[in-house]
Design a protein around this motif. Structure first.
Motif, PDB file in Angstrom:
ATOM      1  N   ASN A  35       1.016  -1.135  -0.316  1.00  0.00           N
ATOM      2  CA  ASN A  35      -0.247   0.042   0.191  1.00  0.00           C
ATOM      3  C   ASN A  35       0.712   1.165  -0.007  1.00  0.00           C
ATOM      4  OD1 ASN A  35       0.725   0.642   2.736  1.00  0.00           O
ATOM      5  ND2 ASN A  35      -0.965  -0.326   3.609  1.00  0.00           N
ATOM      6  N   GLU A  36       0.710   2.463  -0.520  1.00  0.00           N
ATOM      7  CA  GLU A  36       1.453   3.897  -0.044  1.00  0.00           C
ATOM      8  C   GLU A  36       1.978   3.765   1.175  1.00  0.00           C
ATOM      9  OE1 GLU A  36       0.898   8.394  -1.152  1.00  0.00           O
ATOM     10  OE2 GLU A  36      -1.307   7.305  -0.710  1.00  0.00           O
ATOM     11  N   SER A  37       1.678   3.302   2.171  1.00  0.00           N
ATOM     12  CA  SER A  37       2.535   3.635   3.369  1.00  0.00           C
ATOM     13  C   SER A  37       3.551   2.638   3.135  1.00  0.00           C
ATOM     14  CB  SER A  37       1.410   3.486   4.798  1.00  0.00           C
ATOM     15  OG  SER A  37       2.480   3.835   5.748  1.00  0.00           O
ATOM     16  N   SER A  38       3.122   1.743   2.699  1.00  0.00           N
ATOM     17  CA  SER A  38       4.737   0.954   2.510  1.00  0.00           C
ATOM     18  C   SER A  38       5.717   0.843   1.967  1.00  0.00           C
ATOM     19  CB  SER A  38       4.137  -0.804   2.915  1.00  0.00           C
ATOM     20  OG  SER A  38       2.736  -1.074   3.783  1.00  0.00           O
ATOM     21  N   ARG A  39       5.232   1.299   0.197  1.00  0.00           N
ATOM     22  CA  ARG A  39       5.703   1.594  -0.674  1.00  0.00           C
ATOM     23  C   ARG A  39       7.077   3.011   0.092  1.00  0.00           C
ATOM     24  NH1 ARG A  39       1.320   1.120  -3.776  1.00  0.00           N
ATOM     25  NH2 ARG A  39       0.800   3.818  -4.047  1.00  0.00           N
ATOM     26  N   ASN A  40       6.351   3.689   0.444  1.00  0.00           N
ATOM     27  CA  ASN A  40       6.380   5.339   1.656  1.00  0.00           C
ATOM     28  C   ASN A  40       8.288   4.593   2.296  1.00  0.00           C
ATOM     29  OD1 ASN A  40       5.550   6.890  -0.120  1.00  0.00           O
ATOM     30  ND2 ASN A  40       3.913   6.721   1.347  1.00  0.00           N
ATOM     31  N   TYR A  45      14.350   3.505   3.083  1.00  0.00           N
ATOM     32  CA  TYR A  45      14.806   2.810   4.022  1.00  0.00           C
ATOM     33  C   TYR A  45      15.656   2.430   3.124  1.00  0.00           C
ATOM     34  CZ  TYR A  45      12.765   1.471   8.027  1.00  0.00           C
ATOM     35  OH  TYR A  45      12.527   1.591  10.179  1.00  0.00           O
ATOM     36  N   LEU A  46      15.739   2.445   2.050  1.00  0.00           N
ATOM     37  CA  LEU A  46      16.385   2.583   0.089  1.00  0.00           C
ATOM     38  C   LEU A  46      16.746   3.739  -0.039  1.00  0.00           C
ATOM     39  CD1 LEU A  46      14.012  -0.508  -1.623  1.00  0.00           C
ATOM     40  CD2 LEU A  46      16.361  -0.842  -0.164  1.00  0.00           C
ATOM     41  N   MET A  47      17.037   4.220   0.452  1.00  0.00           N
ATOM     42  CA  MET A  47      17.696   5.580   0.805  1.00  0.00           C
ATOM     43  C   MET A  47      19.385   5.883   1.325  1.00  0.00           C
ATOM     44  SD  MET A  47      16.012   7.810  -1.195  1.00  0.00           S
ATOM     45  CE  MET A  47      14.704   7.883  -2.467  1.00  0.00           C
ATOM     46  N   PRO A  48      20.066   6.301   0.815  1.00  0.00           N
ATOM     47  CA  PRO A  48      21.458   6.547   1.152  1.00  0.00           C
ATOM     48  C   PRO A  48      21.349   7.712   2.919  1.00  0.00           C
ATOM     49  CG  PRO A  48      21.087   7.960  -1.149  1.00  0.00           C
ATOM     50  CD  PRO A  48      19.256   6.912  -0.601  1.00  0.00           C
ATOM     51  N   THR A  49      22.684   6.971   3.651  1.00  0.00           N
ATOM     52  CA  THR A  49      22.052   7.188   5.202  1.00  0.00           C
ATOM     53  C   THR A  49      21.605   9.250   4.980  1.00  0.00           C
ATOM     54  OG1 THR A  49      24.043   5.494   5.734  1.00  0.00           O
ATOM     55  CG2 THR A  49      22.978   7.230   6.692  1.00  0.00           C
ATOM     56  N   TRP A  50      22.269   9.611   4.049  1.00  0.00           N
ATOM     57  CA  TRP A  50      22.857  11.363   4.439  1.00  0.00           C
ATOM     58  C   TRP A  50      21.070  11.801   3.994  1.00  0.00           C
ATOM     59  CZ3 TRP A  50      20.747  14.612   0.181  1.00  0.00           C
ATOM     60  CH2 TRP A  50      21.040  13.718  -1.183  1.00  0.00           C
ATOM     61  N   THR A  56      11.890  12.586   6.722  1.00  0.00           N
ATOM     62  CA  THR A  56      10.974  10.767   7.347  1.00  0.00           C
ATOM     63  C   THR A  56      10.359  11.070   6.272  1.00  0.00           C
ATOM     64  OG1 THR A  56       9.304  12.554   7.710  1.00  0.00           O
ATOM     65  CG2 THR A  56      11.210  13.072   9.628  1.00  0.00           C
ATOM     66  N   ILE A  57       9.622   9.364   7.215  1.00  0.00           N
ATOM     67  CA  ILE A  57       9.249   8.803   6.105  1.00  0.00           C
ATOM     68  C   ILE A  57       7.897   9.557   5.103  1.00  0.00           C
ATOM     69  CG2 ILE A  57       8.023   7.027   5.552  1.00  0.00           C
ATOM     70  CD1 ILE A  57       9.128   5.342   7.716  1.00  0.00           C
ATOM     71  N   ASP A  58       7.640  10.425   6.508  1.00  0.00           N
ATOM     72  CA  ASP A  58       6.702  11.287   5.503  1.00  0.00           C
ATOM     73  C   ASP A  58       6.804  12.259   4.364  1.00  0.00           C
ATOM     74  OD1 ASP A  58       4.437  10.263   7.811  1.00  0.00           O
ATOM     75  OD2 ASP A  58       5.318  11.213   9.196  1.00  0.00           O
ATOM     76  N   ASP A  59       8.172  12.415   4.464  1.00  0.00           N
ATOM     77  CA  ASP A  59       8.406  13.322   3.744  1.00  0.00           C
ATOM     78  C   ASP A  59       8.447  12.925   1.789  1.00  0.00           C
ATOM     79  OD1 ASP A  59       9.710  15.833   4.928  1.00  0.00           O
ATOM     80  OD2 ASP A  59      11.585  15.254   6.031  1.00  0.00           O
ATOM     81  N   LYS A  60       8.895  11.514   2.009  1.00  0.00           N
ATOM     82  CA  LYS A  60       8.025  10.799   1.226  1.00  0.00           C
ATOM     83  C   LYS A  60       9.833  11.186  -0.485  1.00  0.00           C
ATOM     84  CE  LYS A  60       3.353  10.088   1.332  1.00  0.00           C
ATOM     85  NZ  LYS A  60       1.801  11.469   0.070  1.00  0.00           N
ATOM     86  N   PRO A  61      10.846  10.661  -0.190  1.00  0.00           N
ATOM     87  CA  PRO A  61      11.779  10.875  -0.225  1.00  0.00           C
ATOM     88  C   PRO A  61      12.109  10.460  -1.132  1.00  0.00           C
ATOM     89  CG  PRO A  61      12.704  10.088   1.329  1.00  0.00           C
ATOM     90  CD  PRO A  61      10.914  10.556   1.826  1.00  0.00           C
ATOM     91  N   ARG A  62      12.508  11.205  -2.666  1.00  0.00           N
ATOM     92  CA  ARG A  62      12.429  10.466  -4.065  1.00  0.00           C
ATOM     93  C   ARG A  62      13.836  10.711  -5.187  1.00  0.00           C
ATOM     94  NH1 ARG A  62       8.495   7.685  -1.983  1.00  0.00           N
ATOM     95  NH2 ARG A  62       6.987   7.018  -2.554  1.00  0.00           N
ATOM     96  N   ARG A  63      14.157   9.534  -5.727  1.00  0.00           N
ATOM     97  CA  ARG A  63      15.588  10.389  -6.059  1.00  0.00           C
ATOM     98  C   ARG A  63      14.957  11.589  -7.501  1.00  0.00           C
ATOM     99  NH1 ARG A  63      20.229   8.128  -5.058  1.00  0.00           N
ATOM    100  NH2 ARG A  63      19.775   5.964  -4.062  1.00  0.00           N
ATOM    101  N   ALA A  64      15.365  12.738  -8.227  1.00  0.00           N
ATOM    102  CA  ALA A  64      14.876  13.208  -8.456  1.00  0.00           C
ATOM    103  C   ALA A  64      15.408  13.412  -9.952  1.00  0.00           C
ATOM    104  CB  ALA A  64      15.728  14.444  -8.515  1.00  0.00           C
ATOM    105  N   LYS A  65      15.070  13.399 -10.823  1.00  0.00           N
ATOM    106  CA  LYS A  65      15.075  13.548 -12.824  1.00  0.00           C
ATOM    107  C   LYS A  65      17.200  14.567 -12.344  1.00  0.00           C
ATOM    108  CE  LYS A  65      12.232  12.149 -15.092  1.00  0.00           C
ATOM    109  NZ  LYS A  65      10.916  12.264 -16.529  1.00  0.00           N
ATOM    110  N   GLY A  66      17.787  14.505 -13.124  1.00  0.00           N
ATOM    111  CA  GLY A  66      19.162  15.475 -13.062  1.00  0.00           C
ATOM    112  C   GLY A  66      19.951  15.110 -11.404  1.00  0.00           C
ATOM    113  N   GLY A  67      19.545  14.664 -10.813  1.00  0.00           N
ATOM    114  CA  GLY A  67      20.457  14.353  -9.764  1.00  0.00           C
ATOM    115  C   GLY A  67      19.925  15.119  -8.059  1.00  0.00           C
ATOM    116  N   GLY A  68      20.023  14.103  -7.116  1.00  0.00           N
ATOM    117  CA  GLY A  68      19.649  14.921  -5.474  1.00  0.00           C
ATOM    118  C   GLY A  68      18.093  14.149  -5.536  1.00  0.00           C
ATOM    119  N   ILE A  69      18.160  14.916  -4.313  1.00  0.00           N
ATOM    120  CA  ILE A  69      16.294  13.806  -3.833  1.00  0.00           C
ATOM    121  C   ILE A  69      15.230  14.943  -4.121  1.00  0.00           C
ATOM    122  CG2 ILE A  69      15.022  13.284  -2.207  1.00  0.00           C
ATOM    123  CD1 ILE A  69      17.488  11.305  -2.949  1.00  0.00           C
TER     124      ILE A  69
END
Length: 96
Positions: A35-40, A45-50, A56-69
């Protein structure tokens, strides 16, 4: 080490042989059915340590096109703190 190849016929590539087993060396991996919560949570958990240090999980970090998050909760794009330096002595990855 991983061997990465483009698959022309994925169904044939993943088909079991006559004995009902997958080809030797075949790796099967999946993460569907979340579900969406589990995907987030999985993505965080698979993101780099930095990234885990600043988001947080609630920020929903994803890799950005061109670099960064990109933090999907705010739309903010956070650049990586790591840079590549090329010198005559070698290639270095340093934290900026």
């Amino acid at each position: 080490m991983s061997r990465i190849e483009w698959v022309l016929r994925p169904v044939a590539y993943l088909s079991k042989d006559d004995q009902g087993t997958f080809p030797k060396g075949c790796r099967i991996m999946g993460s569907g059915g979340l579900n969406e919560s589990s995907r987030n949570e999985r993505c965080w958990y698979l993101m780099p340590t930095w990234v885990k240090e600043i988001a947080t999980i609630d920020d929903k970090p994803r890799r950005a096109k061109g670099g960064g998050i990109v933090l999907k909760s705010t739309g903010e794009i956070v650049p990586s703190p790591w840079t590549v330096k090329i010198t005559p002595m070698g290639i270095y990855i340093i934290k900026a």
